[in-house]
Motif scaffolding. Structure first.
Motif, PDB file in Angstrom:
ATOM      1  N   ALA A 230       3.870  -1.259   3.360  1.00  0.00           N
ATOM      2  CA  ALA A 230       2.960  -0.189   3.089  1.00  0.00           C
ATOM      3  C   ALA A 230       4.407   1.043   3.229  1.00  0.00           C
ATOM      4  O   ALA A 230       5.854   0.798   3.186  1.00  0.00           O
TER       5      ALA A 230
ATOM      6  N   ALA B  12       3.488  -3.339   7.291  1.00  0.00           N
ATOM      7  CA  ALA B  12       2.360  -2.539   7.555  1.00  0.00           C
ATOM      8  C   ALA B  12       1.685  -2.777   9.273  1.00  0.00           C
ATOM      9  O   ALA B  12       1.436  -1.943   9.239  1.00  0.00           O
TER      10      ALA B  12
ATOM     11  N   THR C 296       0.711  -0.911  -0.187  1.00  0.00           N
ATOM     12  CA  THR C 296       0.063  -0.153   0.008  1.00  0.00           C
ATOM     13  C   THR C 296       1.053   1.492   0.191  1.00  0.00           C
ATOM     14  O   THR C 296       1.935   1.279   0.023  1.00  0.00           O
TER      15      THR C 296
ATOM     16  N   LEU D 206      -3.830  -0.234   5.877  1.00  0.00           N
ATOM     17  CA  LEU D 206      -2.972  -1.246   6.845  1.00  0.00           C
ATOM     18  C   LEU D 206      -3.176  -2.191   7.555  1.00  0.00           C
ATOM     19  O   LEU D 206      -2.648  -3.413   7.451  1.00  0.00           O
TER      20      LEU D 206
END
Ligand code: ATP
Length: 235
Positions: A205, A219, A32, A199
């Motif tokens: 991330a 994350a 992400t 998350l």
């Protein structure tokens, strides 16, 4: 690594939107990118899919440099991008929208099988197969946009803010769909303003701040990072 973004700079006219972004995406799971408005999240995805050209830096996909290729060739190599705002073709039906996603493919029988697989995955779309896309709810349009991207048979899916503007129930539904896509072996790069959601879903991330990666990590670790908690999780 499936995707390797190395020190990418992007300028819009003379204004720097990305100031040296590097990130890696492995061949499974969700990576992400979170960050505030204007941090450069969408620009990062656009540079990967060839919609904007880096002014410097390199992007490699499956070991091949792709940052100089036209967007269509990047799709053909297996990168599908669902842009922010879920742009569906409003005056085409759900099914016609999905078929457009297969425009670079010639394997007719497999396209038919894939359409049916999409309808299995999105029963709501099956019921609305012949309905104009413009009459769908926001969440249903997001499903069409994701379904259309899957019709290109991607090796990597880029999702820009899939939760934006959706009801909590629909956000849950889209999260389930994203998790399901990853389970079938297609890794996802997820751009989200909803950092809590991102998350929870992702394994790794990147936090973008004014065009640079400020923090990165697993994350689970970022969830407990003080800066991330204060700035993005409202803690
Ligand atoms: P948001 O969450 O608001 O979509 P973002 O993190 O995705 O933000 P970008 O859309 O990538 O951020 O924008 C990064 C910077 O580049 C911003 O300062 C934005 O104003 C600028 N920018 C984006 N697109 C353009 C464009 N087409 N022309 C000029 N500047 C742009």
């Amino acid at each position: 690594m499936l995707l390797d973004v190395r020190d990418v700079h992007v300028h819009y006219h003379k204004v720097a939107a990305l100031k040296g972004v590097s990130l890696q995406v492995p061949s499974g799971g969700i990576v992400t990118i979170i960050g505030a408005n204007g941090a450069g999240k969408s620009t990062t995805l656009r540079s990967i899919s060839g919609l904007v050209r880096p002014s410097s830096g390199e992007i490699h996909f499956e070991g091949e440099r792709i940052d100089h290729l036209p967007a269509e060739q990047i799709v053909a190599r297996g990168i599908a991008h669902v842009p922010e705002g879920r742009r569906v073709f409003p005056d085409l039906s759900v099914e016609e929208n999905l078929r457009i996603g297969a425009f670079l493919r010639s394997d007719k029988a497999q396209i038919e099988r894939d359409i049916e697989r999409i309808f299995q995955r999105f029963p709501r779309l099956k019921e609305r197969r012949t309905q104009w896309a413009r009459t769908l709810s926001g969440g249903e349009q997001q499903m069409v946009a994701i379904g259309r991207a899957l019709m290109s048979g991607p090796k990597l899916l880029l999702l820009d803010e899939p939760s934006m503007g959706l009801s909590p129930v629909m956000v849950q539904e889209i999260s389930r769909i994203v998790a399901d896509i990853v389970e079938t072996g297609v890794p996802v790069v997820l751009v989200e303003q909803n950092a809590g959601l991102a998350l929870r879903l992702a394994s790794y991330a990147y936090v973008l701040e004014i065009g640079s990666v400020a923090v990165e990590g697993p994350a689970a670790e970022l969830k407990t990072n003080d800066h991330v908690r204060r700035a993005y999780l409202g803690a």
